[in-house]
Design a protein around this motif. Structure first.
Motif, short mmCIF file in Angstrom:
data_model
loop_
_atom_site.label_atom_id
_atom_site.label_comp_id
_atom_site.label_asym_id
_atom_site.label_seq_id
_atom_site.Cartn_x
_atom_site.Cartn_y
_atom_site.Cartn_z
N SER A 151 0.82 -1.20 0.00
CA SER A 151 0.00 0.00 0.00
C SER A 151 0.86 1.26 0.00
N VAL A 152 0.37 2.28 -0.68
CA VAL A 152 1.00 3.58 -0.64
C VAL A 152 0.29 4.48 0.38
N ARG A 153 -0.71 3.92 1.05
CA ARG A 153 -1.48 4.63 2.07
C ARG A 153 -1.19 4.03 3.44
#
Length: 170
Positions: A151-153
């Motif tokens: 994930s980039v979150r």
């Protein structure tokens, strides 16, 4: 800049202990006045099993059965998630308005969660993990861990089930 959370994606495998992760999502949503999207991913059949069933039933019959059952199951799971949210928030019905969407998808759970996150653009993904032992984890992996790694979150991983097991063994 201090991050805030306006959109939260809560993922669930529908296990009995997954409510704990939902409670964390609701708690954060209250603090940040955020909205919550609920997501459940029905895992795809193993390709070997799909091939076997398609060969045994015939391609067209298998495809028709799979489509019909997937639609019925999607509706049933969506209704179950609506009841789950209503029951969890029974004491705080005002929080039910925070749940702005319920989605049920079919596919590989981690990849589908990440695709939904790209589409919904949440500020935080909340998911639970069952905390399996080292052997199961090494060979099977964990959906939560895969989401966390790719994930980039920000991802909040809530351990579920472990505390009860530890208390029971004392």
């Amino acid at each position: 800049m201090i991050p805030g959370y306006r959109r939260i994606l809560y993922t669930t495998d529908l296990s009995s202990n997954s409510a704990l992760a939902f409670r964390h999502a609701v708690s954060l949503a209250r603090v940040y006045d955020a909205e919550i999207n609920i997501l459940h991913v029905m895992p795809a059949l193993d390709s070997a099993m799909e091939n076997y069933l398609a060969a045994a039933m015939g391609e067209e019959a298998f495809a028709a059965l799979e489509d019909r059952n997937r639609e019925e199951l999607t509706v049933t799971i969506r209704q179950r998630l609506e009841r789950f949210a209503a029951e969890e928030l029974n004491d705080h019905p005002e929080d039910l308005k925070r749940v702005v969407g319920i989605e049920v998808h079919y596919g590989r759970p981690a990849a589908t969660i990440l695709a939904a996150a790209d589409r919904l653009d949440p500020d935080l993904i909340v998911c639970g993990t069952h905390g399996k032992g080292l052997v199961e984890h090494t060979f099977l992996g964990s959906v939560a861990e895969k989401v966390l790694r790719k994930s980039v979150r920000p991802v909040l991983v809530v351990p579920i089930g472990r505390r009860r097991e530890e208390e029971a063994s004392r």
